[in-house]
Design a protein around this motif. Structure first.
Motif, short mmCIF file in Angstrom:
data_model
loop_
_atom_site.label_atom_id
_atom_site.label_comp_id
_atom_site.label_asym_id
_atom_site.label_seq_id
_atom_site.Cartn_x
_atom_site.Cartn_y
_atom_site.Cartn_z
N ASP A 1 -3.68 -5.35 -12.56
CA ASP A 1 -3.35 -4.49 -11.41
C ASP A 1 -4.20 -4.81 -10.20
O ASP A 1 -3.82 -4.50 -9.08
CB ASP A 1 -3.40 -2.99 -11.70
CG ASP A 1 -4.79 -2.36 -11.70
OD1 ASP A 1 -5.80 -3.09 -11.71
OD2 ASP A 1 -4.87 -1.12 -11.69
N HIS B 1 -0.98 3.42 -12.40
CA HIS B 1 -0.45 4.03 -11.20
C HIS B 1 -0.75 5.53 -11.21
O HIS B 1 -0.53 6.20 -12.23
CB HIS B 1 1.06 3.79 -11.11
CG HIS B 1 1.69 4.26 -9.86
ND1 HIS B 1 2.40 5.44 -9.77
CD2 HIS B 1 1.71 3.71 -8.62
CE1 HIS B 1 2.83 5.59 -8.54
NE2 HIS B 1 2.44 4.56 -7.82
N GLU C 1 3.94 0.30 -9.52
CA GLU C 1 4.72 1.18 -10.40
C GLU C 1 4.93 0.52 -11.76
O GLU C 1 4.93 1.20 -12.79
CB GLU C 1 6.07 1.49 -9.76
CG GLU C 1 5.98 2.44 -8.57
CD GLU C 1 7.35 2.65 -7.93
OE1 GLU C 1 8.34 2.08 -8.44
OE2 GLU C 1 7.42 3.38 -6.93
N GLY D 1 2.42 0.91 -15.00
CA GLY D 1 2.55 2.36 -15.16
C GLY D 1 1.30 3.07 -15.62
O GLY D 1 1.04 4.20 -15.22
N GLN E 1 -0.97 9.47 -8.89
CA GLN E 1 -0.50 10.26 -7.77
C GLN E 1 -1.64 10.45 -6.76
O GLN E 1 -2.82 10.36 -7.10
CB GLN E 1 0.01 11.63 -8.25
CG GLN E 1 1.21 11.53 -9.20
CD GLN E 1 2.39 10.83 -8.56
OE1 GLN E 1 2.78 11.16 -7.43
NE2 GLN E 1 2.95 9.85 -9.24
N LEU F 1 4.27 -2.00 -3.71
CA LEU F 1 4.29 -0.67 -4.31
C LEU F 1 5.06 -0.67 -5.64
O LEU F 1 4.67 0.00 -6.60
CB LEU F 1 4.91 0.34 -3.34
CG LEU F 1 4.14 0.56 -2.03
CD1 LEU F 1 4.91 1.51 -1.11
CD2 LEU F 1 2.74 1.08 -2.29
N HIS F 2 6.15 -1.44 -5.69
CA HIS F 2 6.90 -1.54 -6.94
C HIS F 2 6.07 -2.21 -8.02
O HIS F 2 6.11 -1.82 -9.20
CB HIS F 2 8.20 -2.30 -6.72
CG HIS F 2 9.03 -2.44 -7.96
ND1 HIS F 2 9.53 -1.34 -8.64
CD2 HIS F 2 9.44 -3.54 -8.66
CE1 HIS F 2 10.22 -1.76 -9.70
NE2 HIS F 2 10.16 -3.08 -9.73
N SER G 1 -2.95 5.20 -5.58
CA SER G 1 -1.70 5.90 -5.31
C SER G 1 -0.90 5.15 -4.25
O SER G 1 -1.44 4.36 -3.46
CB SER G 1 -1.97 7.32 -4.82
OG SER G 1 -2.51 7.31 -3.51
N GLU G 2 0.39 5.44 -4.19
CA GLU G 2 1.26 4.82 -3.18
C GLU G 2 0.79 5.18 -1.78
O GLU G 2 0.76 4.33 -0.88
CB GLU G 2 2.70 5.27 -3.39
CG GLU G 2 3.67 4.71 -2.36
CD GLU G 2 5.11 5.09 -2.63
OE1 GLU G 2 5.86 5.26 -1.65
OE2 GLU G 2 5.48 5.21 -3.82
N GLU H 1 2.79 -4.55 -19.41
CA GLU H 1 2.91 -4.35 -17.96
C GLU H 1 2.77 -5.67 -17.21
O GLU H 1 3.51 -5.93 -16.25
CB GLU H 1 1.86 -3.34 -17.49
CG GLU H 1 2.11 -1.92 -17.99
CD GLU H 1 0.94 -0.98 -17.77
OE1 GLU H 1 1.11 0.22 -18.02
OE2 GLU H 1 -0.15 -1.45 -17.35
#
Length: 237
Positions: free
Chosen positions: A18, A199, A193, A196, A201, A189-190, A207-208, A65
Protein backbone atom coordinates in the motif's frame (compact mmCIF):
# COMPACT_ATOMS: atom_id res chain seq x y z
CA UNK A 1 10.87 19.53 -16.35
CA UNK A 2 8.76 17.38 -18.68
CA UNK A 3 9.12 13.61 -18.60
CA UNK A 4 8.09 11.29 -21.40
CA UNK A 5 6.94 8.46 -19.17
CA UNK A 6 6.53 6.13 -22.15
CA UNK A 7 10.31 5.79 -22.31
CA UNK A 8 10.86 5.01 -18.62
CA UNK A 9 11.52 1.82 -16.68
CA UNK A 10 10.36 2.54 -13.14
CA UNK A 11 11.38 0.63 -10.03
CA UNK A 12 9.29 1.42 -6.93
CA UNK A 13 10.36 0.49 -3.40
CA UNK A 14 7.48 -0.05 -0.98
CA UNK A 15 8.24 -1.01 2.63
CA UNK A 16 4.76 -2.61 2.85
CA UNK A 17 1.91 -3.30 0.44
CA UNK A 18 0.00 0.00 0.00
CA UNK A 19 2.95 2.38 0.47
CA UNK A 20 3.45 2.55 -3.29
CA UNK A 21 -0.20 3.57 -3.72
CA UNK A 22 -0.10 6.17 -0.95
CA UNK A 23 3.13 7.73 -2.18
CA UNK A 24 3.07 7.43 -5.96
CA UNK A 25 -0.09 5.67 -7.10
CA UNK A 26 -0.97 8.57 -9.36
CA UNK A 27 2.45 8.60 -11.01
CA UNK A 28 2.24 4.82 -11.51
CA UNK A 29 -1.14 5.23 -13.19
CA UNK A 30 0.12 8.07 -15.39
CA UNK A 31 3.32 6.24 -16.37
CA UNK A 32 1.62 2.92 -17.18
CA UNK A 33 -0.99 4.67 -19.32
CA UNK A 34 1.86 6.28 -21.26
CA UNK A 35 3.55 2.91 -21.82
CA UNK A 36 6.20 2.80 -19.09
CA UNK A 37 7.45 -0.38 -17.46
CA UNK A 38 6.73 -0.50 -13.72
CA UNK A 39 8.25 -2.90 -11.20
CA UNK A 40 7.42 -2.88 -7.47
CA UNK A 41 9.82 -4.19 -4.84
CA UNK A 42 8.05 -4.76 -1.53
CA UNK A 43 10.27 -5.18 1.49
CA UNK A 44 8.11 -7.00 4.03
CA UNK A 45 4.64 -8.04 5.12
CA UNK A 46 3.23 -10.04 8.02
CA UNK A 47 0.26 -10.46 10.31
CA UNK A 48 -0.59 -7.13 11.91
CA UNK A 49 -2.85 -5.99 14.74
CA UNK A 50 -4.59 -2.76 13.77
CA UNK A 51 -7.54 -0.48 14.49
CA UNK A 52 -9.79 -1.92 11.79
CA UNK A 53 -13.20 -3.35 12.74
CA UNK A 54 -11.69 -6.86 12.60
CA UNK A 55 -8.68 -5.78 14.65
CA UNK A 56 -5.99 -7.39 12.47
CA UNK A 57 -4.85 -8.17 8.95
CA UNK A 58 -2.95 -11.25 7.82
CA UNK A 59 -0.09 -11.68 5.39
CA UNK A 60 -2.33 -13.94 3.33
CA UNK A 61 -4.89 -11.14 2.97
CA UNK A 62 -2.17 -8.68 2.01
CA UNK A 63 -0.81 -10.97 -0.72
CA UNK A 64 -4.30 -11.29 -2.19
CA UNK A 65 -4.59 -7.50 -2.20
CA UNK A 66 -1.22 -7.10 -3.93
CA UNK A 67 -2.37 -9.37 -6.74
CA UNK A 68 -5.53 -7.31 -7.27
CA UNK A 69 -3.55 -4.06 -7.38
CA UNK A 70 -0.84 -5.52 -9.62
CA UNK A 71 -3.45 -6.79 -12.09
CA UNK A 72 -5.35 -3.50 -12.09
CA UNK A 73 -2.24 -1.36 -12.73
CA UNK A 74 -0.64 -3.93 -15.05
CA UNK A 75 2.68 -3.97 -13.23
CA UNK A 76 5.43 -5.71 -15.15
CA UNK A 77 6.50 -7.59 -12.03
CA UNK A 78 6.62 -7.39 -8.25
CA UNK A 79 8.52 -9.18 -5.49
CA UNK A 80 8.41 -9.49 -1.70
CA UNK A 81 11.90 -9.41 -0.21
CA UNK A 82 11.49 -10.32 3.49
CA UNK A 83 8.10 -11.92 4.16
CA UNK A 84 7.00 -12.94 7.63
CA UNK A 85 6.59 -11.67 11.16
CA UNK A 86 10.34 -11.96 11.77
CA UNK A 87 10.84 -8.89 9.57
CA UNK A 88 7.51 -7.06 9.38
CA UNK A 89 7.81 -3.81 11.36
CA UNK A 90 11.31 -4.98 12.30
CA UNK A 91 13.37 -4.05 9.24
CA UNK A 92 15.51 -1.86 11.49
CA UNK A 93 16.86 -5.13 12.94
CA UNK A 94 18.22 -6.19 9.52
CA UNK A 95 21.76 -5.03 8.80
CA UNK A 96 21.75 -2.26 6.22
CA UNK A 97 24.39 -4.09 4.24
CA UNK A 98 21.93 -6.98 3.78
CA UNK A 99 19.13 -4.66 2.66
CA UNK A 100 21.51 -2.81 0.36
CA UNK A 101 22.87 -5.96 -1.27
CA UNK A 102 19.34 -7.18 -1.93
CA UNK A 103 18.51 -3.86 -3.59
CA UNK A 104 21.74 -3.74 -5.56
CA UNK A 105 22.02 -7.28 -6.89
CA UNK A 106 20.34 -10.12 -4.97
CA UNK A 107 16.62 -9.57 -5.55
CA UNK A 108 14.93 -10.70 -8.78
CA UNK A 109 14.13 -6.98 -9.10
CA UNK A 110 17.63 -5.78 -8.17
CA UNK A 111 18.91 -2.56 -9.71
CA UNK A 112 21.59 -4.42 -11.66
CA UNK A 113 18.96 -6.77 -13.14
CA UNK A 114 16.12 -4.33 -13.89
CA UNK A 115 18.40 -1.38 -14.72
CA UNK A 116 15.66 1.19 -14.07
CA UNK A 117 15.73 4.71 -15.44
CA UNK A 118 13.60 5.96 -12.54
CA UNK A 119 13.61 4.84 -8.89
CA UNK A 120 10.88 5.81 -6.41
CA UNK A 121 11.62 5.33 -2.73
CA UNK A 122 10.00 6.32 0.57
CA UNK A 123 11.22 9.42 2.35
CA UNK A 124 13.51 8.84 5.32
CA UNK A 125 11.51 11.32 7.44
CA UNK A 126 8.77 8.76 8.14
CA UNK A 127 8.16 7.81 11.76
CA UNK A 128 7.91 4.16 10.67
CA UNK A 129 11.10 2.17 11.19
CA UNK A 130 10.51 0.00 8.10
CA UNK A 131 10.16 3.11 5.95
CA UNK A 132 13.34 4.59 7.40
CA UNK A 133 15.29 1.34 6.88
CA UNK A 134 14.08 1.07 3.28
CA UNK A 135 14.85 4.69 2.47
CA UNK A 136 18.35 4.51 3.91
CA UNK A 137 19.16 1.22 2.17
CA UNK A 138 17.96 2.51 -1.22
CA UNK A 139 19.98 5.69 -0.68
CA UNK A 140 23.08 3.61 0.04
CA UNK A 141 22.49 1.27 -2.89
CA UNK A 142 22.22 4.20 -5.32
CA UNK A 143 25.28 6.04 -4.01
CA UNK A 144 27.47 7.85 -6.57
CA UNK A 145 29.92 5.57 -8.32
CA UNK A 146 31.49 4.91 -11.69
CA UNK A 147 28.50 4.65 -14.02
CA UNK A 148 30.54 2.43 -16.32
CA UNK A 149 30.74 -0.17 -13.53
CA UNK A 150 27.39 0.22 -11.73
CA UNK A 151 23.98 1.16 -13.06
CA UNK A 152 22.93 4.71 -12.18
CA UNK A 153 19.20 5.48 -12.55
CA UNK A 154 18.79 8.87 -14.18
CA UNK A 155 15.99 10.00 -11.84
CA UNK A 156 15.69 9.08 -8.15
CA UNK A 157 12.70 10.47 -6.24
CA UNK A 158 11.55 10.11 -2.64
CA UNK A 159 7.76 10.02 -2.40
CA UNK A 160 5.76 11.36 0.49
CA UNK A 161 2.89 10.03 2.57
CA UNK A 162 0.61 12.16 4.71
CA UNK A 163 1.83 10.40 7.85
CA UNK A 164 5.44 11.44 7.10
CA UNK A 165 4.60 14.90 8.39
CA UNK A 166 4.18 13.60 11.95
CA UNK A 167 7.65 14.83 12.94
CA UNK A 168 9.02 17.08 15.67
CA UNK A 169 11.29 18.82 13.14
CA UNK A 170 9.84 20.51 10.03
CA UNK A 171 9.82 18.47 6.81
CA UNK A 172 10.74 20.51 3.74
CA UNK A 173 8.02 20.63 1.07
CA UNK A 174 8.56 18.46 -2.02
CA UNK A 175 10.64 20.10 -4.76
CA UNK A 176 9.02 18.22 -7.65
CA UNK A 177 5.32 17.85 -8.39
CA UNK A 178 3.90 15.36 -10.90
CA UNK A 179 0.60 16.67 -12.27
CA UNK A 180 -2.35 14.29 -12.07
CA UNK A 181 -5.65 14.42 -13.89
CA UNK A 182 -8.93 13.25 -12.39
CA UNK A 183 -8.64 9.80 -13.97
CA UNK A 184 -5.19 9.25 -12.44
CA UNK A 185 -6.41 10.51 -9.07
CA UNK A 186 -9.38 8.14 -9.25
CA UNK A 187 -7.01 5.29 -10.16
CA UNK A 188 -4.88 6.00 -7.08
CA UNK A 189 -7.95 6.04 -4.85
CA UNK A 190 -9.20 2.81 -6.41
CA UNK A 191 -5.82 1.22 -5.75
CA UNK A 192 -6.16 2.04 -2.07
CA UNK A 193 -9.68 0.57 -2.07
CA UNK A 194 -8.19 -2.65 -3.43
CA UNK A 195 -5.93 -2.67 -0.37
CA UNK A 196 -9.08 -3.25 1.64
CA UNK A 197 -7.35 -4.16 4.90
CA UNK A 198 -5.42 -0.86 4.83
CA UNK A 199 -8.11 1.52 3.60
CA UNK A 200 -9.70 3.64 6.35
CA UNK A 201 -12.46 6.20 6.73
CA UNK A 202 -11.70 9.85 7.39
CA UNK A 203 -10.09 11.12 9.55
CA UNK A 204 -7.16 8.81 8.88
CA UNK A 205 -3.89 9.25 7.02
CA UNK A 206 -4.96 6.51 4.59
CA UNK A 207 -8.46 7.81 3.90
CA UNK A 208 -9.72 8.98 0.52
CA UNK A 209 -10.23 12.50 1.87
CA UNK A 210 -6.62 12.67 3.09
CA UNK A 211 -5.17 11.43 -0.20
CA UNK A 212 -7.26 13.83 -2.25
CA UNK A 213 -6.53 16.75 0.09
CA UNK A 214 -2.77 16.20 -0.18
CA UNK A 215 -3.07 15.97 -3.99
CA UNK A 216 -5.02 19.24 -4.07
CA UNK A 217 -2.40 20.95 -1.87
CA UNK A 218 0.54 19.76 -3.98
CA UNK A 219 -1.29 20.66 -7.16
CA UNK A 220 -2.05 24.16 -5.88
CA UNK A 221 1.62 24.67 -5.01
CA UNK A 222 2.52 23.91 -8.63
CA UNK A 223 -0.37 25.85 -10.18
CA UNK A 224 -2.37 22.80 -11.26
CA UNK A 225 -5.48 21.08 -9.92
CA UNK A 226 -3.92 17.87 -8.59
CA UNK A 227 -0.40 16.58 -8.02
CA UNK A 228 1.90 14.18 -6.19
CA UNK A 229 4.92 15.61 -4.42
CA UNK A 230 8.43 14.17 -4.51
CA UNK A 231 11.88 15.06 -3.20
CA UNK A 232 14.54 14.85 -5.92
CA UNK A 233 17.54 12.78 -4.85
CA UNK A 234 19.09 12.59 -8.32
CA UNK A 235 18.16 14.13 -11.65
CA UNK A 236 20.47 13.72 -14.62
CA UNK A 237 19.22 16.03 -17.36
Amino acid sequence: MTTDWSQERILVYAPHPDDEMLGCGGLISKAKAAGAEVFVQFLTVGDTADLSPKGFSTAEERYAEIKKVADHFRWDDWHMAFPGDQYHLRLDSVARVDLTQLIERESPLAVERIRPTVVLTPHRASYNQDHQATAEAVHTALRPSNAALRHHPRLVLAYEEAADHWRSEPLCPPNLVVELDEAQMADKLHGMELYGSQHHQHPHTRSEATLRSLAVLRGMQAGVALGEGFHVLRCLA
